[in-house]
Design an enzyme around this catalytic site. Structure first.
Site, PDB file in Angstrom:
ATOM      1  CG  ASP A 208      34.209   2.204 -44.333  1.00  0.00           C
ATOM      2  OD1 ASP A 208      33.539   1.751 -44.095  1.00  0.00           O
ATOM      3  OD2 ASP A 208      35.540   2.957 -44.762  1.00  0.00           O
TER       4      ASP A 208
ATOM      5  CD1 TRP B  96      -4.063  -8.823  -5.447  1.00  0.00           C
ATOM      6  CD2 TRP B  96      -3.718 -11.310  -4.398  1.00  0.00           C
ATOM      7  NE1 TRP B  96      -4.561  -9.296  -4.032  1.00  0.00           N
ATOM      8  CE2 TRP B  96      -4.198 -10.040  -3.577  1.00  0.00           C
ATOM      9  CE3 TRP B  96      -3.302 -12.425  -4.266  1.00  0.00           C
ATOM     10  CZ2 TRP B  96      -4.711 -11.046  -2.668  1.00  0.00           C
ATOM     11  CZ3 TRP B  96      -2.855 -12.824  -3.409  1.00  0.00           C
ATOM     12  CH2 TRP B  96      -4.432 -12.978  -1.795  1.00  0.00           C
TER      13      TRP B  96
ATOM     14  CG  ASP C 197     -11.975  -1.556   2.228  1.00  0.00           C
ATOM     15  OD1 ASP C 197     -12.324  -3.081   1.085  1.00  0.00           O
ATOM     16  OD2 ASP C 197     -11.095  -1.269   2.201  1.00  0.00           O
TER      17      ASP C 197
ATOM     18  NE  ARG D 186     -13.134  -8.389  -5.225  1.00  0.00           N
ATOM     19  CZ  ARG D 186     -12.699  -8.124  -4.199  1.00  0.00           C
ATOM     20  NH1 ARG D 186     -13.571  -6.600  -4.397  1.00  0.00           N
ATOM     21  NH2 ARG D 186     -12.667  -8.063  -3.181  1.00  0.00           N
TER      22      ARG D 186
ATOM     23  CG  ASP E 293      -9.602  -1.721  -5.074  1.00  0.00           C
ATOM     24  OD1 ASP E 293      -8.547  -2.214  -5.138  1.00  0.00           O
ATOM     25  OD2 ASP E 293     -10.006  -2.182  -4.004  1.00  0.00           O
ATOM     26  CG  MET E 294      -9.044  -0.627 -11.933  1.00  0.00           C
ATOM     27  SD  MET E 294      -7.769  -1.428 -12.597  1.00  0.00           S
ATOM     28  CE  MET E 294      -7.543  -1.531 -14.411  1.00  0.00           C
ATOM     29  CG  ASN E 295     -10.634  -4.806  -6.570  1.00  0.00           C
ATOM     30  OD1 ASN E 295      -9.334  -5.372  -6.522  1.00  0.00           O
ATOM     31  ND2 ASN E 295     -10.857  -3.952  -6.133  1.00  0.00           N
TER      32      ASN E 295
ATOM     33  CG  ASP F 267      -5.725  -7.122  -1.564  1.00  0.00           C
ATOM     34  OD1 ASP F 267      -5.363  -5.590  -1.066  1.00  0.00           O
ATOM     35  OD2 ASP F 267      -6.384  -7.385  -2.155  1.00  0.00           O
TER      36      ASP F 267
HETATM   37  C1  DGJ Z   1      -8.761  -4.551  -3.042  1.00  0.00           C
HETATM   38  C2  DGJ Z   1      -8.148  -4.758  -1.627  1.00  0.00           C
HETATM   39  O1  DGJ Z   1      -7.280  -4.095  -1.502  1.00  0.00           O
HETATM   40  C3  DGJ Z   1      -8.821  -4.484  -0.461  1.00  0.00           C
HETATM   41  O2  DGJ Z   1      -8.083  -3.795   0.362  1.00  0.00           O
HETATM   42  C4  DGJ Z   1     -10.322  -4.300   0.014  1.00  0.00           C
HETATM   43  O3  DGJ Z   1     -10.133  -3.218  -0.363  1.00  0.00           O
HETATM   44  C5  DGJ Z   1     -10.514  -5.160  -1.188  1.00  0.00           C
HETATM   45  N1  DGJ Z   1     -10.210  -4.628  -2.577  1.00  0.00           N
HETATM   46  C6  DGJ Z   1     -12.361  -4.825  -0.977  1.00  0.00           C
HETATM   47  O4  DGJ Z   1     -13.053  -5.579  -2.492  1.00  0.00           O
END
Ligand code: DGJ
Length: 741
Positions: free
Chosen positions: A54, A200, A367, A444, A479-481, A549
């Site tokens: 309670d 990063w 690359d 970018r 990749d995906m930036n 990176d």
């Molecule tokens: C980011 C990646 O982490 C790198 O290793 C390289 O592939 C660049 N992009 C290329 O644009």
């Protein structure tokens, strides 16, 4: 492994040799959490553990019964608003604006094995005997919404996986404003929270903090799981170490926006929540529709953080990663990014490939910059056909020449993105995520394609298919930036815009799935500006990821150490790069660069044609060394021994399953002057085996190495008249080999 249901007390007990997970149907027919931890005996009832008293001033649910208060009960999958004052696991908005729900127990079923989650990555079983699944069905009678809580118990692992499905059976349209995958109410707050934090080039640094009253959270709102926080947290007892003590790990098999949170109420209950981030999320459900949450994984360890990691490694390496490459040693690769950036042509690439082939390297990865008219980062994303100015014989011409050298060939792609300067954008400017009337943020120079739209995914799939079919592609780096901003999809009406972020990730998963189905033998490596999407969701499609990176060996000690908390060694892309290092300008010996990268999916990322002949000789030796030990390094049991976050020395080791072989990596950041003696206690060895230890050339029993330690004192640590001798100076490292004959 058994999943009990005790009819009398309406209690569920999921238990195997290692763990127990217990919850029960409460007096109000909602579910209450009872226990998660080390295995305990089963019994008919655990009602005495449902602590009801309670409490003054509490909200209570039954007239004249002040003791039944949701505010004070530990719950299984709670919601805010009807007595519980903490953050809930879900919120449903109804037609009249109400957000109150009351999901009561209706039924349950238990079955062997583990179901797939449609469109979502998840752990799996290969044989039904490996796991049992419990589905508990609850219903909110007012809206006729059904909630299914799904639990899978693995037979031989201290693991429970969870996910939740909402089904709308009622006539009215409802909105899920919050639909987390996991809630766990723990009965005390005597824990520290462990998380992987960064940015990063300094991803997944280890962070540990005490739990405080209130909310402590980790999250992503970037559209990817992010470099900033990983979808993982653990609660460890303050006294728990790498090797002993109680730890509970929580991991989300998901690559998009997430929330991980520990809320400590002022009655010392710690509520753990994990799932899709409710911010930017609103999912409408019409009659007949359903929503499936991503999977959350809970791991229990009584052997510290290393114990937790061993479970994650085994589960994620064998029952999350899939396909052709899952159990295979990973090819030693050379990637041209840091060697050439965008500035290459076929001759340059072939020069590097030839040098690589002579060194025994197995795979060449081309690359960024091979497609469209791309010579810098301002153009061509979206145009996945070859840049003939650089590669006049096409991708197939280059690929065939590399294969003729005896190497495999791989390429980089960034399929989710588009540059304004591209044929794709000129044709389909409306295919990017953009909010009407608002400016588009740049990242970018690129924009994010609306992967929530199947026709966009289909277009990229067809383009990639043409490239992959044309050339002999064995490996793909995806990749995906950039982060997602102004998320809005032209395909959705106003009240569907809260679907965009999740539907985007489902689109990414669908493209992976299509490509894997079409090209099952391609080795995919995920990447997002390095390690910004290093998460369990990605591992389901790509068994390895570019870890960061940052290729500096000393920074990599921290990054790889942190990453190893959850992710297996075979999943961590790790390369030897040039000096001065491109991120820090640091000079480290080539031996140390390799000694760090060996503990990963090993490769090189430099222009081999620029190395002096003694260095090329060393590269050859390193490649041969990796080939000899690769199985042990990538698939052995990994132990963290000394943390780079705590001192000048880092150490870790791998041990074979028969305990007859081990490799110990020892890394000293700065040379110490007039230093003391040092020993490091090893782990995972058989105390009765006598190990031949390289470098000190002694036979030593396992028990001595475990309890007395391996002597690692440096020779050179005082008046250093004889200058550099190869083992002194900063940034030195060595690998000890332990073998039993
Ligand atoms: C980011 C990646 O982490 C790198 O290793 C390289 O592939 C660049 N992009 C290329 O644009």
């Amino acid at each position: 492994m058994t999943i009990y249901y005790h009819e009398g007390s309406k209690t569920f007990h999921l238990t195997n040799d290692q763990i127990s997970y217990i919850f029960t149907v409460l007096q109000n027919d909602q579910l209450g959490q009872v226990y998660f931890g080390a295995k305990i005996h089963d019994r008919e009832s655990f009602d005495h553990l449902v602590e009801i008293k309670d409490y003054p001033m509490a909200a209570y649910n039954f007239e004249s019964n002040r003791s039944f208060s949701l505010e004070h009960l530990k719950q299984e999958y709670p919601t805010y608003g009807a007595g519980d004052m903490r953050y809930g696991a879900f919120t449903i908005q109804q037609n009249n604006g109400s957000r109150i729900a009351n999901f009561v127990y209706e039924s349950h079923r238990v079955y062997a094995g583990k179901p797939k989650l449609p469109g979502l990555p998840a752990t799996y079983v290969e044989d039904e005997q490996e796991a049992e699944t419990l589905e508990v069905t609850l219903i909110d009678q007012l809206t006729d919404t059904v909630l299914i809580l799904r639990y899978t118990l693995f037979a031989n692992l201290p693991v429970i996986t969870r996910n939740v499905r909402f089904e709308q059976h009622g006539k009215e349209k409802i909105y899920l404003d919050r639909a987390l995958s996991l809630n766990l109410d723990l009965p005390d707050r005597d824990y520290e929270m462990v998380q992987l934090t960064g940015a990063w080039s300094r991803e997944r640094h280890l962070g540990i903090r005490s739990l405080e009253y209130g909310v402590q959270s980790i999250y992503s709102l970037r559209g990817s799981s992010s470099a900033n926080f990983n979808p993982f947290l653990a609660l460890k007892r303050p006294e728990a170490t790498e090797d002993s003590g109680e730890v509970i790990g929580f991991s989300l098999v998901y690559s998009g926006n997430f929330l991980g949170q520990v809320e400590v109420d002022t009655y010392d209950v710690a509520r753990v929540s994990l799932g899709i981030n409710p911010e930017e999320f609103k999912w409408p459900l019409e009659t007949g529709e359903m929503f499936e949450t991503p999977e959350a994984v809970m791991v229990y360890s009584q052997t510290g953080l290393n114990g937790m990691s061993h479970t994650f490694h085994e589960l994620y390496q064998k029952r999350l990663a899939r396909g052709h490459w899952r159990d295979k040693e990973r090819p030693i690769l050379i990637n041209n990014w840091e060697a050439t950036y965008f500035d290459f042509n076929e001759d340059k690439i072939l020069d590097i490939a030839q040098a690589a082939q002579k060194s025994g390297i197995e795979l060449f990865v081309l690359d960024d910059g091979w497609f469209g008219t791309r010579n810098d980062d301002s153009t061509s994303l979206g145009d996945w056909f070859v840049n003939v100015a650089k590669l006049p014989d096409g991708l197939s011409g280059l690929g065939n020449k590399i294969e003729a050298l005896g190497m495999k060939f791989g390429i980089w792609i960034e399929p989710e993105m588009v540059n304004k300067k591209s044929q794709l954008y000129q044709k389909h400017p409306d295919w990017v995520l953009q909010t009407p009337g608002r400016a588009m943020s740049q990242g970018r120079n690129q924009y994010v394609l609306d992967f929530s739209r199947p026709e966009v995914v289909e277009n990229i799939f067809e383009q990639l298919k043409a490239a992959f079919t044309d050339a002999p592609i064995s490996y793909v780096k995806w990749d995906m930036n950039r982060s997602i901003t102004e998320a809005f999809s032209a395909q959705f009406v106003a009240d569907e815009q809260g679907k965009v972020m999740h539907q985007y990730i489902l689109g990414v998963y669908s493209l992976y799935e299509k490509l894997i189905a079409e090209y099952p033998e391609i080795l995919f490596e995920s990447c997002a500006s390095g390690g910004s999407r290093f998460d369990p969701g990605m591992l389901y499609y790509a068994p390895q990821a570019w870890t960061s990176d940052d290729t500096d060996a000393i920074e990599r000690l921290k990054i790889q150490y942190g990453t190893s908390l959850v992710y297996p060694i075979s999943s961590m892309g790790a390369h030897v790069s040039a000096i001065p290092n491109h991120q820090l300008l640091r000079l480290t010996p080539i031996e140390t660069r390799a000694n760090v990268a060996f503990f990963g999916a090993f490769g090189y990322e430099l222009d081999l044609t620029k190395l002096a002949s003694e260095e090329i000789q060393k590269v050859r030796q390193q490649v041969a060394y990796m080939k000899k030990h690769r199985k042990l390094l990538q698939f052995g049991t990994f132990y963290r021994l000394k943390s780079p976050f705590e001192g000048n020395v880092t150490a870790w080791m791998v041990v074979s399953s028969d305990q007859k072989q081990a490799l110990v990596g020892y890394y000293r950041v700065l040379q110490q002057v007039n230093d003391s003696y040092h020993r490091i206690k090893l782990q995972g060895l058989n105390p009765d085996f006598e190990y031949q230890v390289s470098l000190i050339d002694e036979k030593i029993y396992g028990d001595e190495l475990l309890h007395v330690g391996l002597t690692v004192s440096d020779q050179s640590s005082g008046e250093n008249h004889d200058h550099y001798n190869g083992a002194n100076g900063d940034f030195q490292s060595r690998i000890y080999e332990l073998t039993v004959s």
